[in-house]
Design a protein around this motif. Structure first.
Motif, PDB file in Angstrom:
ATOM      1  N   ARG A 184       3.401   1.367  -7.528  1.00  0.00           N
ATOM      2  CA  ARG A 184       3.942   1.316  -6.177  1.00  0.00           C
ATOM      3  C   ARG A 184       4.164   2.721  -5.606  1.00  0.00           C
ATOM      4  O   ARG A 184       3.752   3.011  -4.483  1.00  0.00           O
ATOM      5  N   LEU A 185       4.813   3.569  -6.408  1.00  0.00           N
ATOM      6  CA  LEU A 185       5.181   4.909  -5.945  1.00  0.00           C
ATOM      7  C   LEU A 185       4.581   5.956  -6.873  1.00  0.00           C
ATOM      8  O   LEU A 185       4.672   5.835  -8.090  1.00  0.00           O
ATOM      9  N   ALA A 194       4.261  12.777  -2.632  1.00  0.00           N
ATOM     10  CA  ALA A 194       4.749  11.423  -2.880  1.00  0.00           C
ATOM     11  C   ALA A 194       3.845  10.467  -2.118  1.00  0.00           C
ATOM     12  O   ALA A 194       3.399  10.768  -1.010  1.00  0.00           O
ATOM     13  N   LEU A 208       3.254   6.162  -1.375  1.00  0.00           N
ATOM     14  CA  LEU A 208       3.794   4.808  -1.504  1.00  0.00           C
ATOM     15  C   LEU A 208       2.712   3.814  -1.121  1.00  0.00           C
ATOM     16  O   LEU A 208       2.171   3.865  -0.015  1.00  0.00           O
TER      17      LEU A 208
END
Lengths: 297, 174
Positions: free
Chosen positions: A98-99, A132, A134
């Motif tokens: 997911r991340l 990052a 997502l």
């Protein structure tokens, strides 16, 4: 009915780099799984550390884990260009598919050109990239074939040669890119398609700073990848990445690559690519061979 | 959300199972279980239970070497799955005879190799199995191995998997 049980068939202790050792269970109390992803579906580390196709980040999450696990990956990349040498190394954490959290250090060695530019031989531009990503929805392989995996990402880039890149005309030594990627493996045709849209001010992805005399605004850029799966282990493909052209003294071009990626095993992916990075720091036709190794758990 | 849509679309396609029929006496012509298999609860027979529409034409049936090739793949795949150290425990309580028969029918039907599918739909046949994503991926790998051993071209393997991949929401239940 199958009773839930602790699936420690593959002992976490067997993996030196096992992030799941830190967190034995998920938030819902399920034991973490090990080594759950299909081969190559964690992508190839990009030059900025995010998982993807080498140049463009994909809507994949780094590491070998599914929604039931935490994966990690690490990469080293070396691109021997006509006049320069690019190297990067980085690592990424993939949480529950997911991340993704990533870091990469980039080194761009100007070799002999450094002397000609008055910087000194082997002058090296260095940059840290913290990212990052997502995954919002969809799956690269499964579910509705018309719905791709879609992810959004952010990359904070900090150039370590601030005074030099400002002298070249850059407005800043650091910058933030934001991007969205859509990725799908079209199984019926064995074809992986990725499109990425990125908002960026970066000159040569940030190696020459951010913004310039020609423009200091965010630009919308396109990155695309096409890859054909020849076998479970072998993929060939190509990528395109457009970039802003902010510096009056150092025109820049879109980047291209053609790559072959091979999953040596579940934990190691080797990539060889032909790259065409166009004009860099006033020197045209920077083409060369890229080698990249990625370890993933 | 897509999981919900896909699942509910599939559920809507299924007429509700009749509760009038006594479980031990299926109506004639409804082969819920054939001799040699354990009894199963009644369910509604429908080609839609196979979870996808078959391929058009005969190309895929040829690529899988017809019904004989599909039989060999199902036989090998069943053996690999029941013996697998990761997913074997999902299978071990399951009627292997029925599993092989219905899986063969499903593959043969989807590959347009001249069969009809008489098994249950994907949602109800997987709902109690507790399959995780890693299990389904393992299953895909074992199927790839069985197809490769039958020398099915990789492009045709992927083409077949394109029929199975959209079934994930009904298979991966946790």
């Amino acid at each position: 009915m199958r009773k839930p049980f602790f699936r420690s068939v593959l002992s976490p202790a067997a993996f030196g780099l096992c992030a799941s050792c830190l967190l034995p269970v998920t938030a819902s109390g399920e034991p973490l799984r090990n080594e759950g992803k299909l081969l190559l579906t964690n992508g190839i580390s990009t030059v900025e550390g995010a998982s993807g196709g080498g140049l463009a980040p994909w809507a994949t999450i780094a590491g070998n884990e599914t929604k039931d696990g935490i994966g990690v990956s690490a990469h080293v990349t070396d691109d021997e260009l006509k006049d320069y040498e690019y190297r990067s190394a980085g690592a990424a954490l993939g949480l529950f598919n997911r991340l993704e959290l990533s870091y990469a250090r980039q080194n761009f060695n100007t070799q002999k050109i450094g002397a000609a530019l008055g910087l000194g031989r082997d002058y090296t531009f260095r940059q840290d990239v913290v990212g990052a990503k997502l995954r919002l929805l969809g799956d690269v392989v499964y579910d509705n074939p018309l719905v791709p995996a879609i992810a959004v990402g952010v990359q904070y880039k900090h150039n370590l040669n601030g005074s030099i890149v400002r002298a070249l005309g850059a407005k800043s030594a650091s910058g933030v890119d934001v991007y969205a990627s859509a990725t799908k493996l079209i199984l019926a045709d064995s074809l992986l398609v990725n499109t990425t849209l990125r908002m960026t001010k970066a000159n040569q992805i940030g190696l020459l700073g951010f913004g310039g005399d020609k423009s200091d605004a965010y630009h919308l850029e396109f990155e695309g990848s096409l890859a054909y799966q020849l076998s479970r282990r072998l993929v060939v493909g190509g990528e395109y990445r457009s970039k802003p052209d902010n510096l009056g003294v150092a025109h820049e071009n879109a980047w291209f690559d053609g790559f072959v990626a091979y999953a040596v095993n579940r934990n190691l992916t080797a990539t060889v690519a032909y790259t065409d990075l166009g004009s860099i720091a006033t020197i045209d036709r920077q083409r060369g061979a890229l080698f990249s190794l990625q370890a993933a758990f | 959300m897509f999981v919900l849509i896909a699942t509910s679309a599939l559920m809507m396609a299924q007429p509700p199972v009749s509760t009038d029929a006594a479980p031990d006496t299926p109506p004639p012509g409804a082969p819920y279980a054939v001799p040699g298999e354990e009894k199963v609860d009644p369910y509604t027979l429908s080609p839609q239970n196979a979870g996808a529409r078959p391929f058009a034409g005969t190309g895929m049936a040829h690529a899988f070497h017809g019904q004989e090739g599909i039989h060999r793949i199902v036989e090998r795949f069943t053996q690999l799955s029941y013996d697998d150290k990761v997913i074997g425990e999902i299978f071990f309580k399951h009627d292997k005879v029925r599993f092989k028969r219905t899986l063969f029918e499903q593959f043969c039907f989807l590959l347009n190799a001249g069969c009809s599918y008489s098994g249950r739909d994907m949602a109800s046949s997987h709902k109690d199995l507790g399959v995780q994503q890693a299990d389904m991926n393992r299953l895909v790998e074992l199927l790839q191995r069985a197809m490769s051993e039958e020398h099915v071209r990789f492009a045709a393997q992927n083409r077949f998997l394109s029929k199975l991949a959209p079934m994930r929401p009904d298979v991966v239940v946790r």
